[in-house]
Design a protein around this motif. Sequence first.
Motif, PDB file in Angstrom:
ATOM      1  N   MET A  26       0.583  -1.255  -0.118  1.00 50.66           N
ATOM      2  CA  MET A  26       0.462   0.015   0.132  1.00 50.66           C
ATOM      3  C   MET A  26       0.741   0.709  -0.030  1.00 50.66           C
ATOM      4  N   SER A  27       0.640   2.303  -0.197  1.00 49.80           N
ATOM      5  CA  SER A  27       1.058   3.804   0.267  1.00 49.80           C
ATOM      6  C   SER A  27       2.033   3.545   1.475  1.00 49.80           C
ATOM      7  N   SER A  28       0.916   3.416   2.242  1.00 49.78           N
ATOM      8  CA  SER A  28       2.082   3.362   3.367  1.00 49.78           C
ATOM      9  C   SER A  28       2.989   2.799   3.382  1.00 49.78           C
ATOM     10  N   GLY A  29       3.366   1.763   2.455  1.00 53.00           N
ATOM     11  CA  GLY A  29       4.948   0.701   2.984  1.00 53.00           C
ATOM     12  C   GLY A  29       4.592  -0.452   3.189  1.00 53.00           C
ATOM     13  N   SER A  31       2.019  -4.242   3.562  1.00 57.15           N
ATOM     14  CA  SER A  31       1.593  -4.796   3.041  1.00 57.15           C
ATOM     15  C   SER A  31       0.319  -4.658   2.549  1.00 57.15           C
ATOM     16  N   ALA A  32      -0.287  -4.901   1.538  1.00 60.12           N
ATOM     17  CA  ALA A  32      -2.284  -5.467   1.135  1.00 60.12           C
ATOM     18  C   ALA A  32      -2.617  -6.427   1.757  1.00 60.12           C
ATOM     19  N   GLY A  33      -3.626  -6.859   2.544  1.00 63.28           N
ATOM     20  CA  GLY A  33      -4.592  -8.016   2.708  1.00 63.28           C
ATOM     21  C   GLY A  33      -4.262  -8.041   4.271  1.00 63.28           C
ATOM     22  N   LEU A  34      -4.908  -9.724   4.678  1.00 59.70           N
ATOM     23  CA  LEU A  34      -5.005  -9.832   6.430  1.00 59.70           C
ATOM     24  C   LEU A  34      -3.766 -10.190   6.341  1.00 59.70           C
ATOM     25  N   GLN A  35      -3.411  -9.567   7.283  1.00 60.83           N
ATOM     26  CA  GLN A  35      -2.051  -9.624   8.332  1.00 60.83           C
ATOM     27  C   GLN A  35      -2.205 -10.162   9.659  1.00 60.83           C
ATOM     28  N   ASN A  36      -0.786 -10.789  10.390  1.00 63.59           N
ATOM     29  CA  ASN A  36      -1.829 -11.010  12.297  1.00 63.59           C
ATOM     30  C   ASN A  36      -0.907  -9.982  12.431  1.00 63.59           C
ATOM     31  N   THR A  37      -0.761  -9.674  13.745  1.00 59.69           N
ATOM     32  CA  THR A  37      -0.366  -9.049  14.679  1.00 59.69           C
ATOM     33  C   THR A  37       1.043  -9.115  14.942  1.00 59.69           C
ATOM     34  N   SER A  38       1.742  -9.409  14.659  1.00 58.90           N
ATOM     35  CA  SER A  38       2.942  -9.734  15.030  1.00 58.90           C
ATOM     36  C   SER A  38       4.153  -9.717  13.295  1.00 58.90           C
ATOM     37  N   GLN A  39       3.237 -10.337  12.153  1.00 61.02           N
ATOM     38  CA  GLN A  39       3.646  -9.621  11.157  1.00 61.02           C
ATOM     39  C   GLN A  39       3.279  -7.322  10.736  1.00 61.02           C
ATOM     40  N   PHE A  40       2.306  -7.580  11.096  1.00 65.64           N
ATOM     41  CA  PHE A  40       2.769  -6.015  11.148  1.00 65.64           C
ATOM     42  C   PHE A  40       3.024  -5.250  11.902  1.00 65.64           C
ATOM     43  N   LYS A  41       3.570  -6.445  12.882  1.00 70.29           N
ATOM     44  CA  LYS A  41       4.468  -5.315  13.922  1.00 70.29           C
ATOM     45  C   LYS A  41       5.848  -4.971  13.313  1.00 70.29           C
ATOM     46  N   LYS A  42       6.335  -6.588  12.920  1.00 73.41           N
ATOM     47  CA  LYS A  42       7.293  -6.127  11.885  1.00 73.41           C
ATOM     48  C   LYS A  42       7.761  -5.233  10.802  1.00 73.41           C
ATOM     49  N   ALA A  43       6.408  -5.232  10.097  1.00 67.53           N
ATOM     50  CA  ALA A  43       6.633  -4.656   9.270  1.00 67.53           C
ATOM     51  C   ALA A  43       6.250  -2.957   9.524  1.00 67.53           C
ATOM     52  N   GLU A  44       5.792  -3.022  10.334  1.00 71.65           N
ATOM     53  CA  GLU A  44       5.637  -1.274  10.594  1.00 71.65           C
ATOM     54  C   GLU A  44       7.363  -0.812  11.897  1.00 71.65           C
ATOM     55  N   ALA A  45       7.696  -1.716  12.773  1.00 72.93           N
ATOM     56  CA  ALA A  45       8.982  -1.168  13.107  1.00 72.93           C
ATOM     57  C   ALA A  45      10.090  -1.178  11.523  1.00 72.93           C
ATOM     58  N   LEU A  46       9.276  -1.873  10.547  1.00 71.63           N
ATOM     59  CA  LEU A  46      11.317  -1.927   9.500  1.00 71.63           C
ATOM     60  C   LEU A  46      10.788  -0.603   9.028  1.00 71.63           C
ATOM     61  N   LEU A  47       9.134  -0.587   9.077  1.00 72.23           N
ATOM     62  CA  LEU A  47       9.453   0.193   8.012  1.00 72.23           C
ATOM     63  C   LEU A  47       9.872   1.959   8.771  1.00 72.23           C
TER      64      LEU A  47
END
Length: 127
Positions: A26-29, A31-47
């Motif tokens: 997505m434009s925020s960086g 991943s699009a679609g469903l994610q669990n919290t651990s995946q989202f937290k990892k992606a957010e930390a990287l961003l």
Amino acid sequence: ERRRRHDSDSGASSESGEDNTSAKKMSSGHSAGLQNTSQFKKAEALLQEKSRKEAKKVAEQNGGESKETVYRDKHGRRISTDEDLSRHRKTKKKRIEIDEKEQLEWGKGRAQIQAEEEAMRERSFVQ
């Protein structure tokens, strides 16, 4: 043997949280679609880390974070914060003096002021 569904992609990503490199972003960086919290937290930390690094890099290119803000007056001349502060104090002091003077005048009333002025004129003619 059991049939598999056509829409499921068995090799795309596993349940262990591995990122799919071909996943749409997505434009925020994220991943699009469903994610669990651990995946989202990892992606957010990287961003966030990437954003911090970019901001630090830009700050270093522009001369660092130690630059001070330049203040200008209405004519475009540079003024220091000390000059500005002293100028504000002077104008504030003048305003207070003018306000106090006006309060004294308004407290008397117009008739009393005119009476005083006439008395002063009469005294100046007598002497």
